[in-house]
Design a protein around this motif. Structure first.
Motif, PDB file in Angstrom:
ATOM      1  N   PRO A 174       0.826  -1.216   0.000  1.00 30.06           N
ATOM      2  CA  PRO A 174       0.000   0.000   0.000  1.00 30.06           C
ATOM      3  C   PRO A 174       0.861   1.268   0.000  1.00 30.06           C
ATOM      4  CG  PRO A 174       0.143  -0.898   2.215  1.00 30.06           C
ATOM      5  CD  PRO A 174       0.817  -1.892   1.316  1.00 30.06           C
ATOM      6  N   ASP A 175       0.247   2.374  -0.390  1.00 32.80           N
ATOM      7  CA  ASP A 175       0.922   3.673  -0.347  1.00 32.80           C
ATOM      8  C   ASP A 175       0.854   4.296   1.044  1.00 32.80           C
ATOM      9  OD1 ASP A 175       1.471   3.575  -3.103  1.00 32.80           O
ATOM     10  OD2 ASP A 175      -0.527   4.372  -3.567  1.00 32.80           O
ATOM     11  N   ILE A 176      -0.168   3.877   1.819  1.00 32.39           N
ATOM     12  CA  ILE A 176      -0.407   4.462   3.145  1.00 32.39           C
ATOM     13  C   ILE A 176      -0.604   3.321   4.135  1.00 32.39           C
ATOM     14  CG2 ILE A 176      -1.895   5.983   4.523  1.00 32.39           C
ATOM     15  CD1 ILE A 176      -2.950   7.029   1.704  1.00 32.39           C
ATOM     16  N   LEU A 177       0.103   3.381   5.256  1.00 30.98           N
ATOM     17  CA  LEU A 177      -0.078   2.395   6.321  1.00 30.98           C
ATOM     18  C   LEU A 177      -0.780   3.063   7.491  1.00 30.98           C
ATOM     19  CD1 LEU A 177       0.508  -0.500   7.281  1.00 30.98           C
ATOM     20  CD2 LEU A 177       2.607   0.367   8.344  1.00 30.98           C
ATOM     21  N   LEU A 178      -1.935   2.524   7.867  1.00 30.16           N
ATOM     22  CA  LEU A 178      -2.734   3.046   8.975  1.00 30.16           C
ATOM     23  C   LEU A 178      -2.520   2.145  10.189  1.00 30.16           C
ATOM     24  CD1 LEU A 178      -6.029   3.558   6.927  1.00 30.16           C
ATOM     25  CD2 LEU A 178      -4.303   5.316   7.437  1.00 30.16           C
ATOM     26  N   CYS A 179      -1.905   2.661  11.226  1.00 34.78           N
ATOM     27  CA  CYS A 179      -1.586   1.870  12.418  1.00 34.78           C
ATOM     28  C   CYS A 179      -2.420   2.360  13.597  1.00 34.78           C
ATOM     29  CB  CYS A 179      -0.100   2.004  12.767  1.00 34.78           C
ATOM     30  SG  CYS A 179       1.021   1.359  11.527  1.00 34.78           S
ATOM     31  N   ASP A 180      -3.375   1.544  14.018  1.00 37.35           N
ATOM     32  CA  ASP A 180      -4.275   1.922  15.109  1.00 37.35           C
ATOM     33  C   ASP A 180      -3.783   1.293  16.415  1.00 37.35           C
ATOM     34  OD1 ASP A 180      -6.348   2.933  16.555  1.00 37.35           O
ATOM     35  OD2 ASP A 180      -7.886   1.617  15.711  1.00 37.35           O
ATOM     36  N   GLU A 181      -2.969   2.042  17.161  1.00 29.77           N
ATOM     37  CA  GLU A 181      -2.391   1.600  18.431  1.00 29.77           C
ATOM     38  C   GLU A 181      -1.779   0.197  18.304  1.00 29.77           C
ATOM     39  OE1 GLU A 181      -3.802   2.925  22.041  1.00 29.77           O
ATOM     40  OE2 GLU A 181      -5.463   4.099  21.257  1.00 29.77           O
ATOM     41  N   PRO A 182      -0.762   0.042  17.457  1.00 31.71           N
ATOM     42  CA  PRO A 182      -0.234  -1.285  17.143  1.00 31.71           C
ATOM     43  C   PRO A 182       0.656  -1.898  18.214  1.00 31.71           C
ATOM     44  CG  PRO A 182       1.060   0.368  16.014  1.00 31.71           C
ATOM     45  CD  PRO A 182      -0.076   1.096  16.691  1.00 31.71           C
ATOM     46  N   THR A 183       0.906  -1.182  19.320  1.00 28.34           N
ATOM     47  CA  THR A 183       1.783  -1.735  20.364  1.00 28.34           C
ATOM     48  C   THR A 183       1.037  -2.042  21.663  1.00 28.34           C
ATOM     49  OG1 THR A 183       2.416   0.463  21.196  1.00 28.34           O
ATOM     50  CG2 THR A 183       3.764  -0.475  19.424  1.00 28.34           C
ATOM     51  N   VAL A 184      -0.280  -2.057  21.636  1.00 26.37           N
ATOM     52  CA  VAL A 184      -1.058  -2.355  22.840  1.00 26.37           C
ATOM     53  C   VAL A 184      -0.704  -3.757  23.355  1.00 26.37           C
ATOM     54  CG1 VAL A 184      -3.370  -2.780  23.738  1.00 26.37           C
ATOM     55  CG2 VAL A 184      -2.975  -0.839  22.221  1.00 26.37           C
ATOM     56  N   GLY A 185      -0.341  -3.847  24.629  1.00 31.15           N
ATOM     57  CA  GLY A 185      -0.053  -5.128  25.245  1.00 31.15           C
ATOM     58  C   GLY A 185       1.287  -5.727  24.879  1.00 31.15           C
ATOM     59  N   VAL A 186       2.189  -4.918  24.320  1.00 32.93           N
ATOM     60  CA  VAL A 186       3.485  -5.424  23.863  1.00 32.93           C
ATOM     61  C   VAL A 186       4.576  -5.032  24.851  1.00 32.93           C
ATOM     62  CG1 VAL A 186       5.220  -5.185  22.041  1.00 32.93           C
ATOM     63  CG2 VAL A 186       2.810  -5.399  21.445  1.00 32.93           C
ATOM     64  N   ASP A 187       5.528  -5.933  25.094  1.00 32.49           N
ATOM     65  CA  ASP A 187       6.634  -5.646  26.010  1.00 32.49           C
ATOM     66  C   ASP A 187       7.574  -4.617  25.382  1.00 32.49           C
ATOM     67  OD1 ASP A 187       9.205  -7.155  24.808  1.00 32.49           O
ATOM     68  OD2 ASP A 187       7.428  -8.364  24.445  1.00 32.49           O
ATOM     69  N   PRO A 188       8.395  -3.923  26.210  1.00 32.96           N
ATOM     70  CA  PRO A 188       9.258  -2.843  25.700  1.00 32.96           C
ATOM     71  C   PRO A 188      10.196  -3.268  24.575  1.00 32.96           C
ATOM     72  CG  PRO A 188       9.134  -2.736  28.086  1.00 32.96           C
ATOM     73  CD  PRO A 188       8.441  -4.003  27.682  1.00 32.96           C
ATOM     74  N   GLN A 189      10.764  -4.460  24.655  1.00 32.41           N
ATOM     75  CA  GLN A 189      11.691  -4.908  23.617  1.00 32.41           C
ATOM     76  C   GLN A 189      10.976  -5.081  22.268  1.00 32.41           C
ATOM     77  OE1 GLN A 189      13.841  -8.475  24.580  1.00 32.41           O
ATOM     78  NE2 GLN A 189      15.062  -8.443  22.713  1.00 32.41           N
ATOM     79  N   SER A 190       9.808  -5.707  22.296  1.00 32.34           N
ATOM     80  CA  SER A 190       9.035  -5.891  21.069  1.00 32.34           C
ATOM     81  C   SER A 190       8.526  -4.557  20.542  1.00 32.34           C
ATOM     82  CB  SER A 190       7.853  -6.833  21.323  1.00 32.34           C
ATOM     83  OG  SER A 190       8.293  -8.130  21.664  1.00 32.34           O
ATOM     84  N   ARG A 191       8.157  -3.670  21.445  1.00 39.03           N
ATOM     85  CA  ARG A 191       7.691  -2.346  21.029  1.00 39.03           C
ATOM     86  C   ARG A 191       8.797  -1.605  20.288  1.00 39.03           C
ATOM     87  NH1 ARG A 191       4.899   1.428  25.440  1.00 39.03           N
ATOM     88  NH2 ARG A 191       3.347  -0.228  25.197  1.00 39.03           N
ATOM     89  N   ASN A 192      10.025  -1.682  20.808  1.00 38.98           N
ATOM     90  CA  ASN A 192      11.141  -1.013  20.152  1.00 38.98           C
ATOM     91  C   ASN A 192      11.407  -1.613  18.774  1.00 38.98           C
ATOM     92  OD1 ASN A 192      13.377   1.006  20.517  1.00 38.98           O
ATOM     93  ND2 ASN A 192      14.596  -0.813  20.079  1.00 38.98           N
ATOM     94  N   ALA A 193      11.248  -2.942  18.645  1.00 41.45           N
ATOM     95  CA  ALA A 193      11.433  -3.595  17.346  1.00 41.45           C
ATOM     96  C   ALA A 193      10.392  -3.102  16.342  1.00 41.45           C
ATOM     97  CB  ALA A 193      11.345  -5.110  17.504  1.00 41.45           C
ATOM     98  N   ILE A 194       9.165  -2.919  16.796  1.00 44.18           N
ATOM     99  CA  ILE A 194       8.106  -2.392  15.930  1.00 44.18           C
ATOM    100  C   ILE A 194       8.431  -0.964  15.503  1.00 44.18           C
ATOM    101  CG2 ILE A 194       5.686  -1.657  15.885  1.00 44.18           C
ATOM    102  CD1 ILE A 194       5.075  -4.130  17.642  1.00 44.18           C
ATOM    103  N   PHE A 195       8.883  -0.148  16.461  1.00 41.30           N
ATOM    104  CA  PHE A 195       9.256   1.228  16.137  1.00 41.30           C
ATOM    105  C   PHE A 195      10.332   1.260  15.054  1.00 41.30           C
ATOM    106  CE2 PHE A 195       8.243   2.836  20.710  1.00 41.30           C
ATOM    107  CZ  PHE A 195       6.887   2.721  20.436  1.00 41.30           C
ATOM    108  N   THR A 196      11.370   0.456  15.242  1.00 40.55           N
ATOM    109  CA  THR A 196      12.490   0.443  14.296  1.00 40.55           C
ATOM    110  C   THR A 196      12.023   0.032  12.902  1.00 40.55           C
ATOM    111  OG1 THR A 196      14.046  -0.086  16.089  1.00 40.55           O
ATOM    112  CG2 THR A 196      14.769  -0.544  13.833  1.00 40.55           C
ATOM    113  N   PHE A 197      11.138  -0.965  12.830  1.00 40.77           N
ATOM    114  CA  PHE A 197      10.605  -1.427  11.545  1.00 40.77           C
ATOM    115  C   PHE A 197       9.783  -0.330  10.870  1.00 40.77           C
ATOM    116  CE2 PHE A 197       7.225  -3.912   9.236  1.00 40.77           C
ATOM    117  CZ  PHE A 197       8.043  -4.315   8.184  1.00 40.77           C
ATOM    118  N   LEU A 198       8.906   0.326  11.629  1.00 41.34           N
ATOM    119  CA  LEU A 198       8.068   1.382  11.056  1.00 41.34           C
ATOM    120  C   LEU A 198       8.912   2.573  10.612  1.00 41.34           C
ATOM    121  CD1 LEU A 198       5.009   1.365  13.497  1.00 41.34           C
ATOM    122  CD2 LEU A 198       5.140   0.376  11.212  1.00 41.34           C
ATOM    123  N   GLU A 199       9.919   2.927  11.391  1.00 44.32           N
ATOM    124  CA  GLU A 199      10.797   4.035  11.012  1.00 44.32           C
ATOM    125  C   GLU A 199      11.524   3.736   9.710  1.00 44.32           C
ATOM    126  OE1 GLU A 199      11.903   5.963  15.375  1.00 44.32           O
ATOM    127  OE2 GLU A 199      12.913   4.139  14.710  1.00 44.32           O
TER     128      GLU A 199
END
Length: 311
Positions: free
Chosen positions: A157-182
Motif C-alpha cells: 500500500p501507499d499508506i499504512l494506517l496503524c491503530d495503536e499497534p503496540t497495545v499489550g506489547v513488552d518494551p523490547q518488542s515495542r522497540n522492534a516495531i518502532f524500528t521497523f516502522l521508522e
C-alpha cells in the motif's frame, strides 16, 4: 479545495453513534511520506478516524480524499492504497504465518508467486521467517503484533494506517516495531499512527494532532505544539511529610496538581519560579526533591483538554 501535495485528506468529516458525536467536523491534510500521529485518550475518536480512512466505516458528513480524488465508501480500488493495522490482533491462531499471509494475499487479489515472494521478504524483515510454519497460537504478543503489521503491507500500500499497534506489547518488542516502522517511513511509506502514549508520538511522528472528544485541539510538529504551551516550565515535587510545609508555601505561586508519588507545580511566570527557588534555598531542601521540567506534550494536553492523557 484540495491540497495538491496531500496523499490523504479529510474535509468536514462527522460521525455519530446514536447520541454520541464521535467526530465533529474534522479537517486534515497528510502529506506524501509523512509519519503522522493522532494522540489522544481512549474514546477520543482515533479508531473511528482510521476506520473511515480505510473504508470500514462511512462518514455521516464530509469527504475523504486520496491523492486529491474523493473516495466513495464503496470504492474498493481506492481503499486498496491503504493498509490497516487494527488495534485488535486480526490473525488466524490455528495456522502458520505463511498460511495467514496466503489468506490475506488472496483477499487482496494477489497471485500465488507474488504472495510467496512478499511473504518471505516481510517475514525476514520482522525476524519471523524461522517461525514461518509454526502455528500463530504459539507466538508471543509481540510476534503476533509484527505479523499483524506485515499482513497489512502484503499488497504494497501507499499508506499504512496503524491503530495503536503496540497495545499489550513488552518494551523490547515495542522497540522492534518502532524500528521497523521508522525504516518503512524512511523508504517513503506514508504512515498514519494512533496512540495514547506520549513517548510514542514524540519518537515516531513528524506531525501530531491532539484529539479529544472527536475534535482536534492542536496540530503541528513537536516544536510548534510545545510553543503553544502557556507554561514555559514545571516543577516536580516529591511527596513526603518533610515536603508538606514547602508545598503549602509554594501553592500560591502556580497551578498545583497532585499525582500518586509527586506534585506538579506550573509557575504562573518566571518571576514566581525565582521566588520558589528562593524558598528552596531558604528551607535547605535537597534539589533532587524538586526537579525542573521543560514543556511536554503531557502538560500541553492537560492545558488544552483539562485532564491528563491517561485519565
Amino acid at each position: 479545495m484540495t491540497n495538491d501535495n496531500a496523499i490523504l485528506e479529510l474535509q468536514g468529516v462527522r460521525k455519530r453513534f446514536g447520541e454520541l458525536e464521535a467526530l465533529k467536523g474534522v479537517d486534515l491534510s497528510i502529506q506524501q511520506g509523512e509519519f503522522f500521529g493522532f494522540l489522544g485518550p481512549n474514546g477520543a475518536g482515533k479508531s473511528t478516524l482510521m476506520k473511515i480512512f480505510s473504508g470500514f466505516l462511512a462518514a455521516d458528513e464530509g469527504k475523504v480524499l486520496i491523492r486529491g480524488q474523493e473516495v466513495d465508501f464503496h470504492d474498493r480500488k481506492a481503499r486498496m492504497t491503504c493498509g490497516l493495522v487494527p488495534q485488535e490482533i486480526a490473525l488466524y491462531d490455528s495456522i502458520s504465518p505463511l498460511q495467514n499471509l496466503k489468506v490475506f494475499g488472496d483477499l487482496y487479489g494477489m497471485g500465488h508467486k507474488q504472495i510467496r515472494e512478499r511473504s518471505e521478504d516481510l517475514l525476514q524483515a520482522v525476524g519471523l521467517w524461522d517461525r514461518k510454519n509454526d502455528p500463530v497460537k504459539d507466538f508471543s504478543g509481540g510476534m503476533k503484533r509484527r505479523l499483524n503489521i506485515i499482513a497489512s503491507l502484503l499488497h504494497e500500500p501507499d499508506i499504512l494506517l496503524c491503530d495503536e499497534p503496540t497495545v499489550g506489547v513488552d518494551p523490547q518488542s515495542r522497540n522492534a516495531i518502532f524500528t521497523f516502522l521508522e525504516a518503512l517511513n524512511k523508504d517513503g511509506l506514508t504512515i498514519v499512527y494512533t496512540t495514547h502514549y506520549m513517548e510514542e508520538a514524540e519518537r515516531l511522528c513528524r506531525r501530531i494532532a491532539i484529539i479529544d472528544h472527536g475534535a482536534f485541539m492542536a496540530c503541528g510538529d513537536l516544536d510548534s505544539l510545545l510553543a503553544l504551551s502557556e507554561s514555559t516550565r514545571e516543577l516536580l515535587i516529591a511527596k513526603g511529610p518533610e515536603m508538606d510545609a514547602f508545598v503549602e508555601e509554594v501553592r500560591s505561586h502556580g497551578q498545583l496538581m497532585e499525582e500518586d508519588l509527586q506534585y506538579r507545580l506550573v509557575p504562573y511566570d518566571d518571576a514566581r519560579l525565582s521566588t520558589i527557588y528562593g524558598i528552596i534555598e531558604r528551607e535547605g531542601i535537597a534539589y533532587e526533591r524538586v526537579q525542573l521540567r521543560t514543556p511536554s506534550l503531557e502538560s500541553l494536553f492537560l492545558q488544552l483538554t483539562g485532564h491528563r492523557l491517561r485519565d
